[in-house]
Design a protein around this motif. Structure first.
Motif, short mmCIF file in Angstrom:
data_model
loop_
_atom_site.label_atom_id
_atom_site.label_comp_id
_atom_site.label_asym_id
_atom_site.label_seq_id
_atom_site.Cartn_x
_atom_site.Cartn_y
_atom_site.Cartn_z
N GLU A 83 137.93 -11.02 34.50
CA GLU A 83 136.61 -10.73 33.96
C GLU A 83 135.81 -9.98 35.00
O GLU A 83 135.81 -10.33 36.19
CB GLU A 83 135.89 -12.03 33.60
N GLY A 84 135.12 -8.91 34.58
CA GLY A 84 134.36 -8.10 35.51
C GLY A 84 132.87 -8.31 35.37
O GLY A 84 132.39 -9.14 34.57
N PHE A 85 132.12 -7.55 36.15
CA PHE A 85 130.67 -7.68 36.16
C PHE A 85 130.06 -6.32 36.46
O PHE A 85 130.53 -5.60 37.33
CB PHE A 85 130.25 -8.69 37.24
N VAL A 86 129.01 -5.95 35.70
CA VAL A 86 128.31 -4.69 35.94
C VAL A 86 126.82 -4.92 36.17
O VAL A 86 126.22 -5.84 35.61
CB VAL A 86 128.50 -3.67 34.79
N THR A 87 126.26 -4.08 37.00
CA THR A 87 124.82 -4.00 37.21
C THR A 87 124.43 -2.54 36.98
O THR A 87 125.26 -1.71 36.63
CB THR A 87 124.45 -4.45 38.63
N GLY A 88 123.16 -2.22 37.19
CA GLY A 88 122.70 -0.85 37.02
C GLY A 88 121.94 -0.37 38.24
O GLY A 88 121.35 -1.16 38.97
N TYR A 89 121.97 0.93 38.48
CA TYR A 89 121.14 1.50 39.53
C TYR A 89 120.57 2.83 39.06
O TYR A 89 120.94 3.34 37.99
CB TYR A 89 121.90 1.64 40.85
N PHE A 90 119.65 3.37 39.82
CA PHE A 90 118.92 4.55 39.37
C PHE A 90 118.43 5.35 40.56
O PHE A 90 118.57 4.91 41.71
CB PHE A 90 117.73 4.12 38.50
N GLU A 91 117.89 6.52 40.29
CA GLU A 91 117.26 7.33 41.32
C GLU A 91 115.75 7.11 41.23
O GLU A 91 115.12 7.57 40.28
CB GLU A 91 117.58 8.81 41.13
N PRO A 92 115.16 6.39 42.20
CA PRO A 92 113.72 6.17 42.13
C PRO A 92 112.94 7.45 42.42
O PRO A 92 113.47 8.41 42.99
CB PRO A 92 113.47 5.13 43.23
N SER A 93 111.71 7.45 42.02
CA SER A 93 110.82 8.58 42.26
C SER A 93 109.53 8.07 42.89
O SER A 93 108.87 7.18 42.33
CB SER A 93 110.52 9.31 40.94
N PHE A 94 109.20 8.60 44.06
CA PHE A 94 108.00 8.16 44.78
C PHE A 94 107.25 9.37 45.33
O PHE A 94 107.81 10.46 45.46
CB PHE A 94 108.37 7.24 45.95
N GLU A 95 106.01 9.14 45.67
CA GLU A 95 105.21 10.17 46.33
C GLU A 95 105.51 10.17 47.82
O GLU A 95 105.81 9.12 48.42
CB GLU A 95 103.71 9.91 46.10
N GLY A 96 105.46 11.36 48.43
CA GLY A 96 105.73 11.45 49.85
C GLY A 96 105.19 12.72 50.46
O GLY A 96 104.57 13.55 49.77
#
Length: 359
Positions: free
Chosen positions: A86-99
């Protein structure tokens, strides 16, 4: 390869309902990058020449195929290996911030570029005195390897004066989120956009703040999400800095230019990430570039889950992604993608698409 058994495409749950055209287009989008940066085979025992032959064939066929042609491409060029565990997945993303490219009172916190003495560890180097997670380390004058600066030391100014600042952010929590995700889109105060991506880490073992907050009773496994973790850190004000110091792993970045806005950042496989098609895997178990069929459920609305059975592609890796049946789904860019990604913590089944060996 352990814990896998061969199955037929007819027996792959959901295969006939997949959008084969979109799946093929995603593979085609990675083909030239695979040929330019051939991966190394890992625990899944992929025939690299066969994988590159699939990439070359996709380039010859072009970016778009009809539904039947696209399905036949995968069925003709790959064979299936279903993982028993049995496997397991999560999620990730590209955040966007001011700089900002320059430091100011509004932008006091830096992301750093990789120091010259931080090197990628190779198999012939002795790191038995370091963590098993160590893939980058500081090279000393006698060529021995050790940990580089940890997060707490950086926050105290250990890298100041070395001209390593890449971009400046509003606070340490923004920097922490970018470190966790490994990339970001920075909206600069001059109106331009900057893309930054992972370029090494200090070598210290990763310490999950989420697990620490579960252990102290702030959250439970059922209630914690990335959104809630970040909101908690922001609510703590200056006290959040003490929490951030508890994770010694520190990430270094590089600027990425000329990436299409519809793509995510450049992944560890040197392939631009594709929303809802790219997958981060344990690079010690999986080979970059292979298709992976994932059967899971994804959150919808406040409490609902909807089935997801589709093809993803092993483009990336991450410190927290460990094990043969472990994956991190790339969702996309921005706050909405981040909210969705942070809610993904699901059991899953994995089936590997292994390129047929050359006859």
């Amino acid at each position: 390869m352990t814990g896998a058994k061969q199955i037929r495409f007819d027996n792959l749950p959901g295969w006939h309902r997949e959008d084969h055209q979109k799946a093929y287009s995603a593979f085609h989008a990675s083909a030239s990058y695979l040929l330019d940066n051939p991966p190394k085979s890992h625990g899944d025992e992929v025939d690299i020449d066969a994988l590159l032959a699939c990439a070359q064939k996709a380039l010859e066929l072009g970016p778009e195929l009809g539904a039947d042609q696209a399905r036949n491409f995968f069925e003709d060029h790959f064979e299936l290996a279903n993982l028993d565990e049995e496997g397991f997945v999560t999620g990730y993303f590209e955040p966007s911030f001011e700089g900002s490219r320059t430091q100011s009172a509004d932008y006091p916190v830096p992301l750093h570029t990789r120091p010259n003495d931080l090197v990628m560890v190779t198999k012939d180097q002795d790191i038995s005195h370091l963590s098993s997670e160590t893939s980058f380390a500081r090279k000393l004058d006698d060529n021995s390897l050790t940990y580089h600066v940890n997060r707490s030391e950086v926050m105290d100014g250990a890298l100041d004066g070395q001209d390593l600042e890449l971009v400046w952010l509003k606070n340490w929590v923004d920097a922490f989120v970018i470190h966790i995700q490994g990339s970001a889109r920075i909206d600069l105060h001059d109106g331009s956009i900057m893309r930054v991506a992972f370029d090494g880490k200090s070598g210290h073992p990763y310490c999950s703040l989420g697990k620490r907050l579960i252990e102290t009773g702030i959250f439970t496994k059922d209630t914690i999400t990335m959104d809630k973790l970040v909101a908690y850190l922001r609510d703590q004000g200056q006290e959040s800095l003490d929490l951030l110091r508890q994770n010694p792993s520190y990430i270094f970045f590089k600027e990425q230019k000329d990436l299409p806005l519809e793509y995510g950042p450049l992944a560890a496989a040197q392939i631009p990430l594709l929303p809802m098609r790219s997958l981060a895997i344990d690079r010690n178990c999986r080979t970059f570039g292979i298709p992976v069929w994932i059967e899971t459920c994804l959150p919808q609305g406040k409490n609902a889950l909807v089935p997801c059975k589709q093809l993803f592609f092993a483009h990336d890796t991450g410190s927290a992604i460990q094990g043969e049946a472990r994956g991190d789904l790339f969702i996309g860019t921005g706050a909405e993608a981040g909210s969705f990604a942070g809610r993904i913590k699901q059991q899953a089944r994995f089936t590997l698409f292994l390129p047929k060996r050359s006859r």
